[in-house]
Design an enzyme around this catalytic site. Structure first.
Site, mmCIF file in Angstrom:
data_model
loop_
_atom_site.group_PDB
_atom_site.id
_atom_site.type_symbol
_atom_site.label_atom_id
_atom_site.label_comp_id
_atom_site.label_asym_id
_atom_site.label_seq_id
_atom_site.Cartn_x
_atom_site.Cartn_y
_atom_site.Cartn_z
ATOM 1 N N PRO A 128 -10.326 31.700 -49.825
ATOM 2 C CA PRO A 128 -11.713 31.254 -49.661
ATOM 3 C C PRO A 128 -11.810 29.729 -49.535
ATOM 4 C CG PRO A 128 -11.593 32.940 -51.355
ATOM 5 C CD PRO A 128 -10.180 32.658 -50.945
ATOM 6 N N ARG A 243 1.894 31.296 -33.095
ATOM 7 C CA ARG A 243 0.949 30.740 -32.108
ATOM 8 C C ARG A 243 1.303 31.150 -30.684
ATOM 9 N NH1 ARG A 243 0.856 25.455 -35.737
ATOM 10 N NH2 ARG A 243 -0.746 26.292 -37.109
ATOM 11 N N GLU A 363 -4.666 31.517 -36.911
ATOM 12 C CA GLU A 363 -3.342 30.881 -36.794
ATOM 13 C C GLU A 363 -3.477 29.406 -36.376
ATOM 14 O OE1 GLU A 363 -0.028 33.144 -35.556
ATOM 15 O OE2 GLU A 363 -0.994 35.044 -36.060
HETATM 16 C C1 LIG Z 1 -10.422 37.933 -37.886
HETATM 17 C C2 LIG Z 1 -9.566 36.977 -38.662
HETATM 18 C C3 LIG Z 1 -8.264 37.318 -38.973
HETATM 19 C C4 LIG Z 1 -7.472 36.456 -39.719
HETATM 20 N N1 LIG Z 1 -6.206 36.840 -40.100
HETATM 21 C C5 LIG Z 1 -5.531 36.086 -40.999
HETATM 22 C C6 LIG Z 1 -4.301 36.562 -41.565
HETATM 23 O O1 LIG Z 1 -3.808 37.656 -41.232
HETATM 24 N N2 LIG Z 1 -3.695 35.805 -42.495
HETATM 25 C C7 LIG Z 1 -4.190 34.605 -42.892
HETATM 26 O O2 LIG Z 1 -3.576 33.969 -43.754
HETATM 27 N N3 LIG Z 1 -5.340 34.125 -42.375
HETATM 28 C C8 LIG Z 1 -6.024 34.841 -41.440
HETATM 29 N N4 LIG Z 1 -7.215 34.377 -40.928
HETATM 30 C C9 LIG Z 1 -7.743 33.083 -41.378
HETATM 31 C C10 LIG Z 1 -7.721 31.992 -40.325
HETATM 32 O O3 LIG Z 1 -6.406 31.588 -40.072
HETATM 33 C C11 LIG Z 1 -8.634 30.861 -40.804
HETATM 34 O O4 LIG Z 1 -9.962 31.333 -40.701
HETATM 35 C C12 LIG Z 1 -8.442 29.589 -40.008
HETATM 36 O O5 LIG Z 1 -7.197 29.022 -40.276
HETATM 37 C C13 LIG Z 1 -9.541 28.561 -40.298
HETATM 38 O O6 LIG Z 1 -9.737 28.374 -41.660
HETATM 39 P P1 LIG Z 1 -11.227 28.428 -42.271
HETATM 40 O O7 LIG Z 1 -11.848 29.686 -41.782
HETATM 41 O O8 LIG Z 1 -11.132 28.207 -43.726
HETATM 42 O O9 LIG Z 1 -11.963 27.220 -41.587
HETATM 43 P P2 LIG Z 1 -11.962 25.700 -42.085
HETATM 44 O O10 LIG Z 1 -10.576 25.265 -42.347
HETATM 45 O O11 LIG Z 1 -12.959 25.567 -43.172
HETATM 46 O O12 LIG Z 1 -12.496 24.959 -40.785
HETATM 47 C C14 LIG Z 1 -13.881 24.862 -40.435
HETATM 48 C C15 LIG Z 1 -13.984 23.960 -39.222
HETATM 49 O O13 LIG Z 1 -13.518 22.637 -39.547
HETATM 50 C C16 LIG Z 1 -12.484 22.249 -38.662
HETATM 51 N N5 LIG Z 1 -11.504 21.419 -39.366
HETATM 52 C C17 LIG Z 1 -10.926 21.656 -40.575
HETATM 53 N N6 LIG Z 1 -10.073 20.663 -40.886
HETATM 54 C C18 LIG Z 1 -10.111 19.785 -39.857
HETATM 55 C C19 LIG Z 1 -9.452 18.557 -39.582
HETATM 56 N N7 LIG Z 1 -8.545 18.038 -40.422
HETATM 57 N N8 LIG Z 1 -9.734 17.921 -38.417
HETATM 58 C C20 LIG Z 1 -10.618 18.433 -37.559
HETATM 59 N N9 LIG Z 1 -11.281 19.595 -37.754
HETATM 60 C C21 LIG Z 1 -11.022 20.269 -38.892
HETATM 61 C C22 LIG Z 1 -11.864 23.563 -38.162
HETATM 62 O O14 LIG Z 1 -11.168 23.388 -36.952
HETATM 63 C C23 LIG Z 1 -13.107 24.429 -38.046
HETATM 64 O O15 LIG Z 1 -13.737 24.148 -36.841
HETATM 65 C C24 LIG Z 1 -7.991 35.199 -40.119
HETATM 66 C C25 LIG Z 1 -9.300 34.848 -39.790
HETATM 67 C C26 LIG Z 1 -10.102 35.726 -39.091
HETATM 68 C C27 LIG Z 1 -11.538 35.328 -38.799
#
Ligand SMILES: Cc1cc2nc3c(=O)[nH]c(=O)nc-3n(C[C@H](O)[C@H](O)[C@H](O)COP(=O)(O)OP(=O)(O)OC[C@H]3O[C@@H](n4cnc5c(N)ncnc54)[C@H](O)[C@@H]3O)c2cc1C
Length: 379
Positions: A128, A243, A363
């Site tokens: 989360p 990726r 990813e």
């Molecule tokens: C359908 C689905 C399947 C998934 N499957 C898996 C899985 O099997 N295993 C797993 O571990 N995860 C999984 N994920 C998680 C996924 O990898 C994450 O949602 C993703 O890495 C983004 O993290 P977050 O959602 O916390 O967004 P955040 O990290 O909170 O990002 C929110 C926004 O801020 C931007 N941002 C954050 N940091 C920066 C920065 N330093 N510079 C510029 N922009 C930034 C992001 O690009 C994004 O636009 C899945 C997600 C979904 C929706």
């Protein structure tokens, strides 16, 4: 420089295309609508060798190269991106991670069954409070001597309720920050391991995305992957290859939408002629085809780098960044080519448009890919 695919590559591509058209296409709309996991289809994909394509045959894998994997991913994703995400996670995150970094015992116990699809795996990094910033792991794995005590919550886990084996990243020594993180093999059914609610998603609705809860789960020490503190490196290294798979998924979503747009443009008439005769439609198709070809070349180049043991961090990130953008743009245009028919489910393109979006998020978001690329450029 040789742009020719081998006989073997063409055979893999043809087999994947045939499978997608005959086994995945029927029912894909209903599975999307009802969020139904393609269980039977995934079983068949395992039997045909699509779930452990690059694994060494001595562990029951297909022994194929990454180029074959990209070609198969494209064909499967043209039709059903919910099935191809299962394929991608199992091949590039779970099987590859175990084959590269697991012990011989771990490979015999888990990889031999994951490679055939007898069981499927999940990769559990996100939390989360830890997505892009994967170093902020709150899940803890306390070293208790001959086992680790795992506590915490993982979010968004693909194959969350259908996997049997979960590669879980957790913090063992917070003082060491990311060098204190470990990766573990957690089995479904271990006491204290609970699968949370299924997510109701915009796209890839047939895939099975859940949160997972760990409460005092005892993970045997022999289930740690690599040396103590190797977990973060394990996750980053595994995702670098992952990726390429997601880039190929995006490529497939784009090329699937493009093929549907070409077909429809030759059937639909407006102003007395097929819409394909209108230059505005022709130009859309030309842009789509050009972008798709560029995305395909980036995917194949990243796969080539991986197969020839060159650094594929930047090429994989470029492939994912570009192919996911092309997937989004192409699917939007494919809906446009279909007019009102593109807005309803029967014509498939609206689903492909919804499915495309996730390839810019998981990813590593597109912003994170740009960080990976620019870091390499500037080093
Ligand atoms: C359908 C689905 C399947 C998934 N499957 C898996 C899985 O099997 N295993 C797993 O571990 N995860 C999984 N994920 C998680 C996924 O990898 C994450 O949602 C993703 O890495 C983004 O993290 P977050 O959602 O916390 O967004 P955040 O990290 O909170 O990002 C929110 C926004 O801020 C931007 N941002 C954050 N940091 C920066 C920065 N330093 N510079 C510029 N922009 C930034 C992001 O690009 C994004 O636009 C899945 C997600 C979904 C929706």
């Amino acid at each position: 420089m040789n742009f020719q695919l081998t006989e073997e590559h063409l055979a893999v591509q043809a087999a994947a295309r045939e499978f997608a058209q005959t086994e995945l296409l029927p029912g894909v709309i209903e599975r999307d609508e009802h969020q139904k996991f393609p269980a039977e289809q995934i079983k068949k994909m395992g039997e045909l060798g699509f779930l452990g394509m690059m694994v060494d045959p001595k562990y029951n894998g297909g022994g194929m190269d990454t180029i074959s994997y990209v070609l198969a991913m494209e064909e499967i994703s043209k039709v059903d991106a919910s099935a191809s995400v299962v394929m991608s996670v199992n091949n590039s995150l779970v099987c590859w991670g175990l084959e590269k970094y697991g012990t011989e015992e771990q490979k015999q116990k888990y990889l031999t069954r994951l490679a055939t699809g007898e069981i499927i795996g999940a990769f559990c990094l996100s939390e989360p409070e830890a997505g892009s910033d994967a170093t902020s792991q709150r899940t803890t794995a306390e070293d208790k001597g001959d086992y680790y005590l795992l506590n915490g919550t993982k979010n968004w886990i693909t194959n969350g309720s259908t996997a049997s084996v979960y590669l879980v990243i957790a913090q063992t020594d917070p003082e060491k920050k990311h060098r204190g993180i470990n990766a573990f093999i957690v089995e479904r059914g271990m006491e204290g391991f609970q699968v949370g609610l299924k997510e109701n998603k915009l796209g890839i609705r047939g895939s099975d995305t859940h949160s997972l809860m760990f409460t005092d789960v005892k993970v045997p020490k022999e289930n740690r992957i690599g040396e103590d503190g190797f977990g973060f490196k394990f996750a980053m290294s595994t995702l670098a290859g992952g990726r390429i798979g997601i880039a190929a998924q995006a490529l497939g979503i784009a090329s699937g939408a493009y093929e549907l747009a070409v077909k429809y443009s030759k059937e639909r008439k407006a102003f007395g002629v097929e819409i394909a005769k209108h230059q505005a439609i022709q130009f859309k198709l030309a842009d789509m085809a050009t972008n798709i070809e560029a995305a395909r070349l980036l995917c194949l180049k990243a796969a080539f780098h991986k197969d020839t043991h060159q650094d594929y961090g930047m090429s994989g990130a470029m492939a994912k960044l570009f192919a996911s953008k092309v997937a989004m743009e192409t699917t939007v245009e494919a809906v446009q080519v279909h007019g009102g028919y593109g807005f309803v489910k029967e014509y498939h393109v609206e689903r492909l448009m919804r499915d495309a979006k996730i390839t810019q998020i998981y990813e590593g978001t597109s912003e994170i890919q740009k960080i990976v690329i620019s870091r390499e450029l500037l080093k």
